[in-house]
Design a protein around this motif. Structure first.
Motif, PDB file in Angstrom:
ATOM      1  N   GLY A  85       8.082  -5.420  -3.512  1.00 47.15           N
ATOM      2  CA  GLY A  85       8.004  -3.884  -4.097  1.00 47.15           C
ATOM      3  C   GLY A  85       8.535  -3.841  -5.303  1.00 47.15           C
ATOM      4  O   GLY A  85       8.093  -2.628  -5.976  1.00 47.15           O
ATOM      5  N   ASP A  87       7.466  -5.212  -7.939  1.00 49.61           N
ATOM      6  CA  ASP A  87       6.312  -4.715  -8.939  1.00 49.61           C
ATOM      7  C   ASP A  87       5.987  -3.414  -9.284  1.00 49.61           C
ATOM      8  O   ASP A  87       5.453  -3.138 -10.327  1.00 49.61           O
ATOM      9  CB  ASP A  87       5.130  -5.545  -8.635  1.00 49.61           C
ATOM     10  CG  ASP A  87       4.707  -5.624  -7.223  1.00 49.61           C
ATOM     11  OD1 ASP A  87       5.658  -4.995  -6.570  1.00 49.61           O
ATOM     12  OD2 ASP A  87       3.810  -5.951  -6.751  1.00 49.61           O
ATOM     13  N   GLN A  88       5.984  -2.510  -8.251  1.00 49.09           N
ATOM     14  CA  GLN A  88       5.705  -1.157  -8.188  1.00 49.09           C
ATOM     15  C   GLN A  88       7.095  -0.460  -8.833  1.00 49.09           C
ATOM     16  O   GLN A  88       6.983   0.476  -9.541  1.00 49.09           O
ATOM     17  CB  GLN A  88       5.327  -0.587  -6.908  1.00 49.09           C
ATOM     18  CG  GLN A  88       4.050  -0.860  -6.414  1.00 49.09           C
ATOM     19  CD  GLN A  88       3.914  -2.067  -5.574  1.00 49.09           C
ATOM     20  OE1 GLN A  88       4.794  -2.155  -4.581  1.00 49.09           O
ATOM     21  NE2 GLN A  88       2.855  -2.840  -5.469  1.00 49.09           N
ATOM     22  N   SER A  89       8.249  -0.717  -8.426  1.00 49.40           N
ATOM     23  CA  SER A  89       9.352  -0.117  -8.972  1.00 49.40           C
ATOM     24  C   SER A  89      10.414  -0.922  -9.306  1.00 49.40           C
ATOM     25  O   SER A  89      11.358  -1.464  -8.435  1.00 49.40           O
ATOM     26  CB  SER A  89      10.060   0.497  -7.814  1.00 49.40           C
ATOM     27  OG  SER A  89       9.129   1.607  -7.209  1.00 49.40           O
ATOM     28  N   PRO A  90      10.046  -1.534 -10.771  1.00 51.20           N
ATOM     29  CA  PRO A  90      10.971  -2.343 -11.438  1.00 51.20           C
ATOM     30  C   PRO A  90      12.534  -2.320 -11.379  1.00 51.20           C
ATOM     31  O   PRO A  90      12.657  -0.923 -11.619  1.00 51.20           O
ATOM     32  CB  PRO A  90      10.402  -2.854 -12.674  1.00 51.20           C
ATOM     33  CG  PRO A  90       9.282  -1.707 -12.959  1.00 51.20           C
ATOM     34  CD  PRO A  90       9.296  -0.968 -11.662  1.00 51.20           C
TER      35      PRO A  90
ATOM     36  N   THR B  25      13.510   4.826  -6.791  1.00 50.94           N
ATOM     37  CA  THR B  25      12.224   5.423  -6.489  1.00 50.94           C
ATOM     38  C   THR B  25      12.506   6.813  -6.473  1.00 50.94           C
ATOM     39  O   THR B  25      13.590   7.575  -6.512  1.00 50.94           O
ATOM     40  CB  THR B  25      11.672   4.890  -5.127  1.00 50.94           C
ATOM     41  OG1 THR B  25      12.341   5.203  -4.222  1.00 50.94           O
ATOM     42  CG2 THR B  25      11.582   3.256  -5.095  1.00 50.94           C
TER      43      THR B  25
END
Lengths: 149, 121
Positions: A85, A87-90, B25
């Motif tokens: 993941g 790549d979405q949240s470096p 996030t």
């Protein structure tokens, strides 16, 4: 902690924040974390029948590791994978190693490739490297006079 | 290479800051720390105010029957503290350990919205 410091300073000066980021990158490149074991550092042990190698490879999947033997050389290669993941949240702060690696160890003896064993436990790879015995000693029976046993 | 035992008595052992990556996030902060040699029982995570402290200990011992000839590393005791900028839900901490990699998920407390009914007076 770094982010909070940066966030607070960014309010004061955007240039200061950029300088801080650059300084932090330089610090990370210049100074490894004090005392943290270097990935791919080797620890060696020996005994009469061979050698034992240990190296820390935290987070490495055994599927991404390869060992090759050529005469007296053992080559270890593999890959430090990024987090799933990522790549979405470096990562916002990076210290752990990334990417491919290869290291070759040359020993003073020829390796018995068929008997090399490796296990990866708690992020530490352990490879047992047996010495190749080309002409194992054999026992020769001495016959008595007359040539019969 | 220097010659070192794989594990020394705790008083003599090196204390190291584990290499750590930080991900963020909308919902959580995620810390990923390398603690090679540590097992689950040796890991201690404490959250006090906004400081998270991680401690772990390597349980890998020198192999029996083998003679050490050199080492480029030593498996240490690990300790590191992180000051958290986000407001963390203290009831929803989760950590997993796999292959010497510790992954700590700290869920952020979501701002609570409440609906206020307006009556016509």
């Amino acid at each position: 902690m770094l982010f909070r410091q940066l966030a607070e300073r960014r309010l004061l000066s955007p240039f200061q924040a950029l300088q801080d980021i650059q300084a932090e990158f330089e610090r990370l490149l210049a100074e490894p974390e004090p005392g943290a074991p270097n990935a791919l550092g080797f620890a060696m042990y020996t005994r009469d029948d061979g050698a034992l190698l240990r190296t820390p490879l935290p987070g490495v999947d055994p599927k991404h590791l390869a060992l090759e033997v050529d005469g007296n050389a053992l080559t270890l290669s593999g890959r430090f994978e990024d987090e799933p993941g990522a790549d979405q949240s470096p990562a916002q702060h990076v210290e752990r190693p990334r990417g491919s690696f290869t290291r070759t160890l040359r020993l003073s003896f020829e390796i018995d490739a068929a008997r090399v064993q490796a296990k990866l436990e708690r992020g530490v790879l352990e490879v047992t490297i047996p010495r190749l015995v080309k002409n194992p000693p054999i026992k020769i029976q001495v016959l008595p006079e007359g040539g019969k046993n | 290479m220097t010659t070192q035992a794989m594990q020394k008595p705790s008083a003599e052992r090196v204390k190291a800051r584990p290499r750590t990556d930080v991900f963020e996030t909308d919902e959580a902060l995620i810390l990923v720390a390398d603690v090679p040699g540590a097992d689950l029982d040796s890991i201690e995570l404490a959250l006090e105010d906004d400081v998270l402290t991680l401690r772990a200990r390597s349980v890998v011992t020198a192999p029996e029957g083998w003679q050490p000839v050199g080492s480029e590393f030593e498996l240490p005791d690990y300790e590191r503290s992180f000051r958290l900028a986000a407001d963390i839900d203290r009831e929803a901490l989760a950590a997993t350990l796999q292959n010497g990699r510790l992954r700590v998920v700290l869920k952020k407390r979501q701002p609570q919205t409440s609906r206020i009914e307006v009556r016509v007076g």
